[in-house]
Design a protein around this motif. Structure first.
Motif, mmCIF file in Angstrom:
data_model
loop_
_atom_site.group_PDB
_atom_site.id
_atom_site.type_symbol
_atom_site.label_atom_id
_atom_site.label_comp_id
_atom_site.label_asym_id
_atom_site.label_seq_id
_atom_site.Cartn_x
_atom_site.Cartn_y
_atom_site.Cartn_z
ATOM 1 N N CYS A 134 -7.467 -13.189 0.666
ATOM 2 C CA CYS A 134 -6.543 -12.078 0.896
ATOM 3 C C CYS A 134 -6.562 -11.010 -0.192
ATOM 4 C CB CYS A 134 -5.119 -12.607 1.063
ATOM 5 S SG CYS A 134 -4.848 -13.484 2.622
ATOM 6 N N VAL A 135 -7.195 -11.270 -1.332
ATOM 7 C CA VAL A 135 -7.181 -10.296 -2.420
ATOM 8 C C VAL A 135 -7.694 -8.918 -2.003
ATOM 9 C CG1 VAL A 135 -8.299 -9.726 -4.623
ATOM 10 C CG2 VAL A 135 -7.145 -11.922 -4.339
ATOM 11 N N PRO A 136 -8.749 -8.818 -1.157
ATOM 12 C CA PRO A 136 -9.196 -7.486 -0.745
ATOM 13 C C PRO A 136 -8.151 -6.674 0.008
ATOM 14 C CG PRO A 136 -10.918 -9.097 -0.337
ATOM 15 C CD PRO A 136 -9.684 -9.866 -0.706
ATOM 16 N N GLN A 137 -7.075 -7.335 0.482
ATOM 17 C CA GLN A 137 -6.022 -6.596 1.172
ATOM 18 C C GLN A 137 -5.033 -5.947 0.211
ATOM 19 O OE1 GLN A 137 -4.361 -8.523 4.796
ATOM 20 N NE2 GLN A 137 -5.696 -10.251 4.296
ATOM 21 N N LEU A 138 -5.084 -6.309 -1.076
ATOM 22 C CA LEU A 138 -4.228 -5.644 -2.054
ATOM 23 C C LEU A 138 -4.609 -4.176 -2.160
ATOM 24 C CD1 LEU A 138 -4.187 -8.318 -4.914
ATOM 25 C CD2 LEU A 138 -2.288 -7.738 -3.387
ATOM 26 N N PRO A 139 -3.642 -3.300 -2.455
ATOM 27 C CA PRO A 139 -3.958 -1.875 -2.590
ATOM 28 C C PRO A 139 -5.011 -1.637 -3.671
ATOM 29 C CG PRO A 139 -1.583 -2.211 -2.501
ATOM 30 C CD PRO A 139 -2.205 -3.566 -2.637
ATOM 31 N N ARG A 140 -5.963 -0.801 -3.372
ATOM 32 C CA ARG A 140 -7.003 -0.464 -4.351
ATOM 33 C C ARG A 140 -6.657 0.889 -4.960
ATOM 34 N NH1 ARG A 140 -12.703 -2.452 -1.510
ATOM 35 N NH2 ARG A 140 -12.014 -4.597 -1.064
ATOM 36 N N LYS A 141 -5.720 0.834 -5.901
ATOM 37 C CA LYS A 141 -5.231 2.050 -6.531
ATOM 38 C C LYS A 141 -5.187 1.856 -8.041
ATOM 39 C CE LYS A 141 -2.299 3.284 -2.581
ATOM 40 N NZ LYS A 141 -3.138 4.435 -2.189
ATOM 41 N N ASN A 171 -2.782 2.305 -9.933
ATOM 42 C CA ASN A 171 -1.513 1.719 -10.380
ATOM 43 C C ASN A 171 -1.293 0.306 -9.842
ATOM 44 O OD1 ASN A 171 -1.090 2.663 -7.744
ATOM 45 N ND2 ASN A 171 1.106 2.972 -8.082
ATOM 46 N N VAL A 172 -2.368 -0.358 -9.417
ATOM 47 C CA VAL A 172 -2.296 -1.744 -8.953
ATOM 48 C C VAL A 172 -3.304 -2.573 -9.741
ATOM 49 C CG1 VAL A 172 -2.584 -3.338 -7.014
ATOM 50 C CG2 VAL A 172 -1.535 -1.080 -6.640
ATOM 51 N N LEU A 173 -2.826 -3.676 -10.332
ATOM 52 C CA LEU A 173 -3.680 -4.549 -11.143
ATOM 53 C C LEU A 173 -3.570 -5.984 -10.636
ATOM 54 C CD1 LEU A 173 -5.411 -5.061 -13.739
ATOM 55 C CD2 LEU A 173 -3.246 -5.462 -14.942
ATOM 56 N N TYR A 174 -4.718 -6.588 -10.334
ATOM 57 C CA TYR A 174 -4.763 -7.998 -9.969
ATOM 58 C C TYR A 174 -5.406 -8.771 -11.106
ATOM 59 C CZ TYR A 174 -6.238 -12.357 -7.737
ATOM 60 O OH TYR A 174 -6.461 -13.681 -7.449
ATOM 61 N N LEU A 175 -4.688 -9.762 -11.635
ATOM 62 C CA LEU A 175 -5.158 -10.516 -12.795
ATOM 63 C C LEU A 175 -5.761 -11.868 -12.447
ATOM 64 C CD1 LEU A 175 -2.264 -9.834 -15.332
ATOM 65 C CD2 LEU A 175 -4.595 -8.930 -15.418
ATOM 66 N N GLY A 176 -5.722 -12.258 -11.157
ATOM 67 C CA GLY A 176 -6.211 -13.577 -10.802
ATOM 68 C C GLY A 176 -5.183 -14.646 -11.137
ATOM 69 N N PRO A 177 -5.550 -15.915 -11.017
ATOM 70 C CA PRO A 177 -4.608 -16.992 -11.349
ATOM 71 C C PRO A 177 -4.389 -17.103 -12.849
ATOM 72 C CG PRO A 177 -6.738 -17.898 -10.732
ATOM 73 C CD PRO A 177 -6.821 -16.423 -10.481
ATOM 74 N N VAL A 178 -3.174 -17.440 -13.237
ATOM 75 C CA VAL A 178 -2.809 -17.649 -14.634
ATOM 76 C C VAL A 178 -2.168 -19.020 -14.738
ATOM 77 C CG1 VAL A 178 -1.262 -16.906 -16.489
ATOM 78 C CG2 VAL A 178 -2.531 -15.201 -15.171
ATOM 79 N N GLU A 202 0.840 -1.202 0.000
ATOM 80 C CA GLU A 202 0.000 0.000 0.000
ATOM 81 C C GLU A 202 0.875 1.253 0.000
ATOM 82 O OE1 GLU A 202 -3.500 2.241 0.057
ATOM 83 O OE2 GLU A 202 -3.480 0.042 0.154
ATOM 84 N N ASP A 203 1.871 1.274 0.874
ATOM 85 C CA ASP A 203 2.733 2.453 0.993
ATOM 86 C C ASP A 203 3.619 2.631 -0.233
ATOM 87 O OD1 ASP A 203 1.639 2.888 3.482
ATOM 88 O OD2 ASP A 203 3.297 1.958 4.589
ATOM 89 N N VAL A 204 4.162 1.529 -0.761
ATOM 90 C CA VAL A 204 5.048 1.622 -1.924
ATOM 91 C C VAL A 204 4.276 2.093 -3.155
ATOM 92 C CG1 VAL A 204 6.481 0.304 -3.537
ATOM 93 C CG2 VAL A 204 6.716 -0.061 -1.079
ATOM 94 N N SER A 205 3.078 1.579 -3.357
ATOM 95 C CA SER A 205 2.277 2.021 -4.508
ATOM 96 C C SER A 205 1.890 3.487 -4.373
ATOM 97 C CB SER A 205 1.022 1.150 -4.653
ATOM 98 O OG SER A 205 0.189 1.245 -3.517
#
Length: 427
Positions: free
Chosen positions: A293-300, A302-309, A272-275
């Motif tokens: 845990c995904v909801p704990q990722l920064p909601r910004k 400049n942050v992208l969550y793609l799910g499992p690949v 969160e702080d680094v982003s």
């Protein structure tokens, strides 16, 4: 009756899994321990599944592949994780590498739908057949992360032959799936430290603990590794890349990426702080949501969550990263983890940034690190400066080559062969 019991268990497991992952993430987090206990109960009885054309029964396997006397060793990898997962892990890679070294590998599973024995790759078979326990001279491998095995099963296997304990993670409630699983895994470790013929540790901190308990002659240090061909194969670079990732890269000065579990051991406050400190840098996360845990990722932006690949698609996605990172929270898990992804990042020739407690990573002088948000951001900037440096990229390439899974597997096999040749049984 056993066939229909297996069908019922399969249906119950599939239905429960679907319901669990449909729940809100915070609720999944609270039910995580219960989920592990339920999965273990549903799958412990064995999965009958639906046979495929290349599945064969015990008699065909015994009189066919098993009758070959040219194998160096025969391994039975006890059930720890399904074969069909999006992110290949240590058991998958070690199984394939052992097969390439002319060992016969039986990968036990309860969740892949196999009936009998199913060929996977050279000398590697997926199986749910309990007859494998009767194979004379087989090496039985138990993982410290298994959902299924307990100390009594390890002791039973020990009475019938050579037993290995793979100590591959610090045993912690955040990894182990709740209090009940934690107690079982600690008892399994206790039994292994007393009776296993060989303890294989993936990190120096784990190795030190094992040597103190078991003695140096019965322990070997084998960190994780990398299948370099998977990441250098140009064919794997052509797999579909989502529009969201392409657009994200175009909209940011640089992209810093992570692939792996989105799990409790990631340092979410740091991210969160680094982003926040680096708004022109894009941060990409790829991986399954472990314990909601995904909801704990920064909601910004400049942050992208793609799910499992899927594993086969990872190279094409990760090639768009400028720098890779592993932001584990400081503590015992970070200090005792050999991240498989570290060596995969090396194979991609991407600079790597980690948190300071990741001892298995910072031992390489090519790895950048930071202990707080400011240091971590500075480490990212320093990593970006060398991302296109030919000599630095060559050093990363050399590190990947030195840490291939085939090298790990040869160390594994050679240690076992030397113990067997010494005729020094464990009492």
């Amino acid at each position: 009756m056993s066939y229909w019991r297996g069908i019922v268990r399969n249906f119950a497991y599939a239905s429960s899994r679907k319901i669990f992952w449909a729940l809100p993430a915070p609720l999944r987090h609270h039910l995580h321990g219960f989920r592990h206990s339920l999965v273990r109960w549903l799958r412990k009885g064995g999965s009958q599944g639906q046979p495929q054309a290349d599945d064969i029964g015990w008699e065909s396997f015994r009189d066919g592949p098993l009758s070959n006397r040219g194998y160096r060793l025969v391994f039975i990898l006890e059930a720890s994780i399904d074969w069909k997962v999006t992110l290949y892990q240590r058991p998958h890679h070690m199984a394939l590498a052992l097969g390439r070294l002319d060992c016969l590998v039986l990968y036990r599973t309860t969740g892949d739908g196999v009936v009998g024995f199913r060929p996977i790759e050279k000398n590697v078979w997926l199986t749910n057949d309990p007859n494998v326990e009767s194979i004379d001279g087989a090496i039985r491998c138990f993982y410290s992360t298994t959902l299924f095995a307990d100390d009594q099963e390890l002791l039973s296997a020990k009475r019938n032959g050579f037993v290995i304990y793979e100590y591959i993670d610090h045993i912690d409630a955040s990894i182990s799936g709740g209090t009940h699983s934690l107690k079982r895994l600690l008892k399994l470790k206790q039994g292994a430290f007393a009776y296993a013929d060989l303890v294989v540790s993936s990190a120096k901190l784990l190795q030190d603990e094992a040597v103190q308990a078991r003695g140096a002659s019965r322990c070997v240090f084998i960190p994780n590794g990398v299948d370099v061909s998977h990441y250098r194969n140009e064919a794997n670079a052509s797999h579909d890349i989502p529009h969201a990732l392409r657009a994200f890269k175009e909209n940011h000065r640089h992209v810093v990426g992570y692939f792996g579990a989105i799990a409790p051991w990631l340092w979410y406050e740091l991210m969160e702080d680094v982003s926040e400190l680096m708004p022109d840098i894009g941060f990409v996360f790829i991986g399954p949501d472990y314990s909601g845990c995904v909801p704990q990722l920064p909601r910004k932006e400049n942050v992208l969550y793609l799910g499992p690949v899927d594993y086969k698609n990872l190279p094409s996605h990760a090639r768009l990263f400028d720098v890779c990172f592993i932001p584990f929270v400081m503590g015992d898990i970070a200090r005792s983890t050999s991240p498989l992804k570290l060596f995969e990042y090396f194979a991609l020739e991407k600079p790597v940034v980690v948190t300071g407690d990741m001892q298995e990573c910072v031992v390489y002088e090519e790895v950048f690190s930071g202990n707080d948000a400011v240091q971590f951001a500075r480490a990212i900037e320093n990593a970006l400066k060398v991302r296109n440096d030919p000599s630095f990229k060559q050093r990363l390439r050399d590190l990947a080559d030195a840490n291939k899974w085939d090298i790990r597997a040869e160390t594994y096999v050679s240690k076992i062969e030397s113990l067997i040749a010494s005729a020094d049984p464990v009492l």
